[in-house]
Scaffold this active site. Structure first.
Site, PDB file in Angstrom:
ATOM      1  N   ASP A 256       0.950  -1.196   0.114  1.00 16.79           N
ATOM      2  CA  ASP A 256      -0.023  -0.072  -0.056  1.00 16.79           C
ATOM      3  C   ASP A 256       0.972   1.253  -0.030  1.00 16.79           C
ATOM      4  O   ASP A 256       2.135   1.173   0.328  1.00 16.79           O
ATOM      5  CB  ASP A 256      -0.820   0.069   1.023  1.00 16.79           C
ATOM      6  CG  ASP A 256      -0.077  -0.009   2.541  1.00 16.79           C
ATOM      7  OD1 ASP A 256       0.810  -1.080   2.521  1.00 16.79           O
ATOM      8  OD2 ASP A 256      -0.128   0.609   3.478  1.00 16.79           O
ATOM      9  N   GLU A 257       0.195   2.316  -0.501  1.00 12.67           N
ATOM     10  CA  GLU A 257       0.642   3.652  -0.306  1.00 12.67           C
ATOM     11  C   GLU A 257       2.475   3.723  -0.810  1.00 12.67           C
ATOM     12  O   GLU A 257       3.230   4.435   0.203  1.00 12.67           O
ATOM     13  CB  GLU A 257       0.765   4.121   1.242  1.00 12.67           C
ATOM     14  CG  GLU A 257      -0.735   4.113   1.539  1.00 12.67           C
ATOM     15  CD  GLU A 257      -1.035   4.755   3.101  1.00 12.67           C
ATOM     16  OE1 GLU A 257      -1.890   5.564   3.338  1.00 12.67           O
ATOM     17  OE2 GLU A 257      -0.158   4.310   3.776  1.00 12.67           O
ATOM     18  N   ALA A 258       2.976   2.915  -1.920  1.00  8.04           N
ATOM     19  CA  ALA A 258       4.239   3.088  -2.097  1.00  8.04           C
ATOM     20  C   ALA A 258       4.372   4.476  -3.049  1.00  8.04           C
ATOM     21  O   ALA A 258       4.674   4.333  -4.197  1.00  8.04           O
ATOM     22  CB  ALA A 258       4.456   1.884  -3.124  1.00  8.04           C
TER      23      ALA A 258
END
Ligand code: TNX
Length: 553
Positions: free
Chosen positions: A358-360
């Site tokens: 997530d949220e890379a």
């Protein structure tokens, strides 16, 4: 708090019902001719029996989660000083569950409750491998004057049946000192099995570290509501929480702090094994998560060579997200992932390994896809089924991969469609919508703890949605189950965990367990209200949400 989320709108006062209007619930009660599956009519009275008072046993069906079917009738069973817990000779699992039940009942009843072989009356726990009715986790509970008999095809079902028995007894049974009783169980039959196989809670032990004892306490609370997975978020920017022998500084250095600058901590391999063992004694499977390739500051701080520029950043104690990334082009990155996954897989008897994803925001899309391809292959190499946050569907989920949806009402149509399309193509989904099942979202504007980026999540809102119909275009069969994540940016101890998890966690547990036909907020809130005294007896620091009619005892 999260810059990447700064533009998200907070929407208030949402009370809309998504499915199963009250009328349907009431009709079911009427047409079921004595079969009550919901257990409470709109007036708060138990269907099929009189109102619950201290003098009469709690009606069958008044449990959380609601059972698939409850037929009240016949005389109640009473636990007395002479009661025995009877298990088949030679069944180790049944005996362990008998011992567990005795451990719950002895302090409050003050009775000896010996766990003995089968034959005769009492509380009878039976594993019958030919019992085709109950499935892997289902059970039947029959109660009459002479006995309460719980029959299940497997030990997990027997254990879940024992949780139902607990909830049918007065709340005082949960106390640690001798109480008055009487210890009656209503007469009748409960036939029960879960709607979904995957019923999970996540604990973020990275943003704040929680001790083994705190995790065990949460496990016990999850078991009461028939959850069967504990997802541990073991690494993030603020702390690495699991010892990895081949990269020791991850834990010894990267585990040294937490949000706000506290001392942090990490689990030794023995600590982790103890958590796994304890969870499995409560029929929960541990799903460990190492969040990759973002959320990796603690790892990058521990080993300079993992960074593209070879320079280790400082440890991080804030609450921003999306600023860290493993170095995708470096070969060493994959040695690192291989070592971590190998050691963690070896410690984990469960089927799944979660690799985050997530949220890379600091990883380019191409790099992200390339990285996730390699990371998924490594998980497969060590025999585990990969789970990733739903951003994984923006890459190429491997066959058998599971995506965990954590969007909310502001999530764009394209992103939802990407997840739904992956589901059509065979990727299974675990649903944890942030504006429904995130236990770290504030209940309302007055909630002291928690965050609000996905809006406020009232008790009703966390319960009142239908996993099967939630994500447009995702086939019903693609839904593996539900999860209630608890992120810990603002939470530091069990009291704070419990203030956020209770009473919303039982609602998500019910969505995972109970048939859709039982779904009815008005009936649910009464059953939930009846959990208040039980949670109090257990010392759970639950939030007395005004939406819930909390029972006095
Ligand atoms: C989003 S949910 C995150 C976490 C935060 C959480 C706080 C997800 C996959 N990522 O990093 O802790 O919001 O609610």
């Amino acid at each position: 708090m999260n810059p990447s989320k700064g533009t998200r709108l907070v929407r208030l006062h949402r009370t809309q019902r998504t499915a199963f209007p009250r009328l349907l619930g009431s009709l079911l009660l009427v047409t079921a001719a004595g079969i009550s599956s919901v257990g409470a009519a709109p007036g708060g009275q138990a269907a099929g029996s009189g109102p619950a008072t201290a003098a009469s046993p709690r009606p069958l069906g008044q449990t959380v989660p609601a059972p698939a079917e409850a037929k009240p009738g016949g005389s109640p069973y009473t636990i007395t000083a002479g009661t025995r817990i009877r298990v088949e000779d030679g069944s180790r699992e049944a005996r362990k569950i008998g011992d567990y039940l005795a451990g719950v009942l002895r302090p409050s009843t003050g009775y000896a409750l010996p766990v003995t072989g089968r034959g005769g009356d009492g509380i009878r726990l039976r594993i019958d491998s030919h019992d085709s009715a109950s499935g892997a986790e289902g059970y039947t509970l029959k109660s009459n004057r002479g006995s309460v008999t719980i029959t299940a095809r497997g030990p997990a079902g027997l254990f879940h049946g024992v949780q139902t028995l607990r909830q049918l007894l007065p709340a005082d049974v949960e106390k640690n000192s001798r109480q008055k009783g009487p210890w009656e169980v209503a007469g009748g039959t409960v036939k029960d099995a879960p709607r979904y196989a995957y019923r999970s809670a996540m604990l973020d032990v990275s943003r704040h570290f929680f001790s083994v004892a705190e995790v065990k306490r949460y496990i016990d609370q999850l078991a009461l509501y028939k959850m069967n997975k504990l997802h541990l978020h073991l690494s993030d920017d603020q702390g690495w929480r699991i010892a990895i022998d081949s990269w020791p500084r991850l834990a010894t250095y990267g585990g040294q702090t937490e949000v706000g600058g506290g001392a942090g901590g990490y689990y030794t391999k023995n600590d982790y094994k103890e958590i796994v063992r304890y969870a499995s004694s409560r029929y929960l499977e541990v799903v460990p998560e190492i969040d990759l390739p973002g959320h990796t500051n603690a790892a990058l701080a521990s080993y300079a060579e993992l960074n593209c520029n070879g320079v280790a950043p400082p440890l991080y104690t804030g609450t921003n997200v999306g600023f860290s990334s493993l170095c995708v082009p470096k070969a060493l990155t994959y040695d690192f992932v291989d070592d971590v996954v190998r050691e963690l897989a070896a410690l984990t008897p469960g089927k799944y390994l979660h690799i985050g994803g997530d949220e890379a925001h600091s990883t380019s899309h191409e790099d992200y896809v390339a990285f996730m391809d390699k990371a998924q292959a490594i998980v497969g190499k060590y025999g585990k089924t990969v789970i990733g946050w739903h951003q994984l569907t923006g890459g190429t989920p491997v066959k058998g991969a599971v995506a965990q949806y954590w969007g909310y009402d502001q999530t764009g149509a394209a992103e939802r469609k990407q997840v739904a399309d992956a589901a059509v193509n065979g990727t299974k989904l675990v649903l944890s919508p942030a504006d429904r099942s995130y236990l770290d979202m504030k209940y309302d504007k007055d909630t002291k703890l928690g965050l609000a980026w996905a809006g406020y999540v009232s008790v009703q809102r966390s319960y009142d949605w239908n996993p099967a119909a939630y994500l447009d275009g995702a086939p019903e069969g693609s839904i593996l189950g539900v999860e209630a994540p608890l992120w810990s940016e603002t939470l530091t101890n069990s009291d704070e965990i419990e203030q956020m998890a209770f009473p919303r966690l039982p609602g998500v547990a019910e969505l995972g367990w109970s048939p859709a036909s039982t779904h009815d907020w008005d009936a649910y809130k009464v059953r939930l209200g009846a959990q208040g005294p039980r949670l109090s007896a257990l010392g759970v620091n639950y939030y007395r949400a005004p939406q819930v009619p909390w029972a006095a005892q």
